[in-house]
Scaffold this active site. Structure first.
Site, PDB file in Angstrom:
ATOM      1  N   CYS A 112       1.081  -1.356  -0.124  1.00 21.18           N
ATOM      2  CA  CYS A 112       0.194   0.391  -0.053  1.00 21.18           C
ATOM      3  C   CYS A 112       0.949   1.026  -0.171  1.00 21.18           C
ATOM      4  CB  CYS A 112      -1.205   0.329   1.421  1.00 21.18           C
ATOM      5  SG  CYS A 112      -1.703  -2.011   0.910  1.00 21.18           S
ATOM      6  N   HIS A 234      -3.400   7.192   1.798  1.00 24.94           N
ATOM      7  CA  HIS A 234      -4.102   5.362   0.848  1.00 24.94           C
ATOM      8  C   HIS A 234      -5.174   5.311   2.083  1.00 24.94           C
ATOM      9  CE1 HIS A 234      -4.107   1.036   0.795  1.00 24.94           C
ATOM     10  NE2 HIS A 234      -4.154   0.902   2.185  1.00 24.94           N
ATOM     11  N   ASN A 264     -10.520  -0.790  -0.096  1.00 20.94           N
ATOM     12  CA  ASN A 264      -8.943  -0.686   0.137  1.00 20.94           C
ATOM     13  C   ASN A 264      -8.502  -1.448  -0.775  1.00 20.94           C
ATOM     14  OD1 ASN A 264      -6.449  -0.735   0.255  1.00 20.94           O
ATOM     15  ND2 ASN A 264      -6.357  -2.027   2.256  1.00 20.94           N
TER      16      ASN A 264
HETATM   17  N1  ACO Z   1     -18.226  -8.555  11.132  1.00 26.82           N
HETATM   18  C1  ACO Z   1     -18.546  -7.877  12.129  1.00 26.82           C
HETATM   19  N2  ACO Z   1     -17.691  -8.716  13.118  1.00 26.82           N
HETATM   20  C2  ACO Z   1     -16.837  -8.050  12.900  1.00 26.82           C
HETATM   21  C3  ACO Z   1     -15.723  -8.171  11.924  1.00 26.82           C
HETATM   22  C4  ACO Z   1     -17.305  -8.718  10.546  1.00 26.82           C
HETATM   23  N3  ACO Z   1     -16.229  -8.151   9.546  1.00 26.82           N
HETATM   24  N4  ACO Z   1     -14.808  -8.443  12.088  1.00 26.82           N
HETATM   25  C5  ACO Z   1     -15.110  -8.442  13.484  1.00 26.82           C
HETATM   26  N5  ACO Z   1     -15.488  -8.922  13.789  1.00 26.82           N
HETATM   27  C6  ACO Z   1     -15.717  -8.533  15.381  1.00 26.82           C
HETATM   28  C7  ACO Z   1     -14.755  -9.526  16.004  1.00 26.82           C
HETATM   29  O1  ACO Z   1     -14.516 -10.807  16.331  1.00 26.82           O
HETATM   30  C8  ACO Z   1     -14.233  -9.203  17.270  1.00 26.82           C
HETATM   31  O2  ACO Z   1     -15.624  -9.811  18.618  1.00 26.82           O
HETATM   32  P1  ACO Z   1     -15.751 -10.152  19.524  1.00 26.82           P
HETATM   33  O3  ACO Z   1     -15.300  -8.693  20.730  1.00 26.82           O
HETATM   34  O4  ACO Z   1     -16.226 -11.035  20.062  1.00 26.82           O
HETATM   35  O5  ACO Z   1     -13.802 -10.633  19.829  1.00 26.82           O
HETATM   36  C9  ACO Z   1     -14.807  -7.733  17.369  1.00 26.82           C
HETATM   37  O6  ACO Z   1     -16.123  -7.596  16.060  1.00 26.82           O
HETATM   38  C10 ACO Z   1     -14.204  -6.196  17.153  1.00 26.82           C
HETATM   39  O7  ACO Z   1     -12.711  -6.812  16.464  1.00 26.82           O
HETATM   40  P2  ACO Z   1     -11.407  -6.020  16.194  1.00 26.82           P
HETATM   41  O8  ACO Z   1     -10.532  -6.985  15.287  1.00 26.82           O
HETATM   42  O9  ACO Z   1     -10.928  -5.604  17.448  1.00 26.82           O
HETATM   43  O10 ACO Z   1     -12.057  -4.868  15.585  1.00 26.82           O
HETATM   44  P3  ACO Z   1     -11.427  -3.710  14.829  1.00 26.82           P
HETATM   45  O11 ACO Z   1     -12.167  -2.272  15.526  1.00 26.82           O
HETATM   46  O12 ACO Z   1      -9.914  -3.565  14.535  1.00 26.82           O
HETATM   47  O13 ACO Z   1     -11.528  -3.970  13.606  1.00 26.82           O
HETATM   48  C11 ACO Z   1     -10.672  -4.192  11.322  1.00 26.82           C
HETATM   49  C12 ACO Z   1     -11.101  -4.302  12.316  1.00 26.82           C
HETATM   50  C13 ACO Z   1     -11.797  -2.922  10.585  1.00 26.82           C
HETATM   51  C14 ACO Z   1     -10.004  -5.389  10.512  1.00 26.82           C
HETATM   52  C15 ACO Z   1      -9.282  -2.135  11.801  1.00 26.82           C
HETATM   53  O14 ACO Z   1      -8.780  -3.606  12.358  1.00 26.82           O
HETATM   54  C16 ACO Z   1      -8.583  -2.385  10.476  1.00 26.82           C
HETATM   55  O15 ACO Z   1      -9.457  -1.323   9.911  1.00 26.82           O
HETATM   56  N6  ACO Z   1      -7.463  -2.459  10.324  1.00 26.82           N
HETATM   57  C17 ACO Z   1      -6.294  -1.619   9.663  1.00 26.82           C
HETATM   58  C18 ACO Z   1      -6.647  -2.426   8.857  1.00 26.82           C
HETATM   59  C19 ACO Z   1      -6.206  -2.568   7.442  1.00 26.82           C
HETATM   60  O16 ACO Z   1      -6.134  -0.659   6.751  1.00 26.82           O
HETATM   61  N7  ACO Z   1      -5.324  -3.485   6.676  1.00 26.82           N
HETATM   62  C20 ACO Z   1      -4.699  -3.011   5.077  1.00 26.82           C
HETATM   63  C21 ACO Z   1      -4.073  -2.186   5.430  1.00 26.82           C
HETATM   64  S1  ACO Z   1      -2.010  -2.454   4.599  1.00 26.82           S
HETATM   65  C22 ACO Z   1      -2.778  -2.696   2.928  1.00 26.82           C
HETATM   66  O17 ACO Z   1      -3.582  -1.725   2.806  1.00 26.82           O
HETATM   67  C23 ACO Z   1      -3.117  -4.206   1.996  1.00 26.82           C
END
Ligand code: ACO
Length: 307
Positions: A112, A234, A264
């Site tokens: 990215c 990004h 993304n």
């Molecule tokens: N739908 C519903 N619930 C979900 C989902 C979903 N799609 N995904 C996870 N959950 C649940 C989890 O199981 C967890 O449940 P629990 O509390 O019962 O254990 C809860 O939601 C919270 O999960 P987290 O992982 O803590 O959620 P978070 O707020 O961190 O959001 C996310 C997750 C959206 C992936 C976030 O961490 C994020 O955006 N991170 C950056 C990722 C990113 O940008 N990656 C790409 C960058 S590199 C590139 O671009 C290639």
């Protein structure tokens, strides 16, 4: 020396998967995805190859460019992590399609951060006097390396391509690039497999490193906040962009976003956004931008660019 944008183009697949479509595939909901990421839908490519997508974006960028022709390009760099062919490079295929006979071409893989790394590479060549004009394309078919059974990652990604024609300008530039290879396990994709991501770690890394990168570029060029028209980040997560804006003490209006429409798209996200702004007249001549990319590697970087 820095770069001036003199043409932009993009390609977005017609097929759209909204969040409700994903809710049929994994246990998730439109509300959860919108709230946690800002994403409403993503475009999915089922027919074209990554090189065909790159060619579409490149052709549009050249069509929009009134200052130079394809033969005036000194370099073509295509950045991608999701392309089918090993050889020939996508950049050479773009060269053939647009008739950029005088350009040297290569593909660059920096996830990215790809578009920013490619732009910085072009500026380095411009500073050496090796080239005057370059075409940079970011293209991704992330749908082909997404695990569509993993709700924690599949909700994020989409396909697309964006391109920008850059010309050298005498104004002093500013850029930074960093990597932390020792943290590579945070976001991986083994050969023949799919993306495996520790979302929370990526999130923490991004909100720390992106403001630092932007501030470094501003201090190199001695830019005050009012000197920057837009910060082009990004498009990984709306909350990441909001957090960066807050840390910099800048209003959200200076952080344009289109993540709701595309999700993304890795190295394509910055040029897709730039193309949208350029075509809608939001980047009049003289606009000053700071671009920032971050992602797998880990890698991150920022640079100053003008219009
Ligand atoms: N739908 C519903 N619930 C979900 C989902 C979903 N799609 N995904 C996870 N959950 C649940 C989890 O199981 C967890 O449940 P629990 O509390 O019962 O254990 C809860 O939601 C919270 O999960 P987290 O992982 O803590 O959620 P978070 O707020 O961190 O959001 C996310 C997750 C959206 C992936 C976030 O961490 C994020 O955006 N991170 C950056 C990722 C990113 O940008 N990656 C790409 C960058 S590199 C590139 O671009 C290639």
């Amino acid at each position: 020396m820095t770069g001036r944008i003199i043409g932009t183009g993009s390609y977005s697949p017609e097929l759209v998967w909204d969040n409700n479509k994903l809710a049929e595939m994994v246990e998730t909901s439109d509300e959860w995805i919108r709230e946690r990421t800002g994403i409403a839908r993503r475009h999915i490519e089922k027919e074209k190859s990554a090189s065909e997508m790159a060619v579409e974006a490149a052709k549009k960028a050249m069509e929009s460019c009134k200052e130079i022709k394809a033969e005036d390009l000194g370099a073509i760099i295509v950045c991608s992590i999701a392309q089918e062919e090993v050889l020939p490079s996508v950049s050479c295929q773009v060269q053939a399609a647009i008739g950029a006979t005088n350009a040297f071409c290569f593909d660059l893989k920096a996830a990215c951060s790809g578009f920013v790394f490619a732009y910085n590479t072009c500026i380095a060549y411009m500073n050496m006097g090796l080239i005057k004009n370059a075409l940079i394309v970011g293209v991704e078919k992330l749908s082909s390396i997404t695990d569509w059974t993993d709700r924690s990652s599949c909700i994020l990604f989409g396909d697309g391509a964006g391109a920008a024609v850059i010309t050298a300008c005498e104004e002093e530039g500013a850029m930074m690039m960093r990597c932390e290879g020792s943290r590579g396990e945070v976001l991986t994709c083994p050969a023949g497999s799919t993306l495996i991501m520790n979302g929370q770690e990526v999130f923490k890394f991004a909100v720390r490193s992106v403001p630092e990168a932007i501030l470094e570029v501003m201090s190199q060029k001695m830019l005050a906040k009012e000197d920057v028209d837009y910060y082009i980040l990004h498009q990984a997560n709306k909350r990441i962009v909001e957090s960066v804006a807050k840390r910099l003490g800048e209003p959200m209006e200076k952080f344009p976003m289109n993540i709701d429409e595309y999700g993304n798209t890795s190295s394509a996200s910055i040029p897709l956004l730039v193309d949208e702004l350029y075509r809608s007249g939001k980047l009049p001549q003289g606009s000053r931008l700071i671009m920032a990319g971050f992602g797998a590697g880990l890698s991150w970087g920022a640079s100053y660019v003008t219009v």
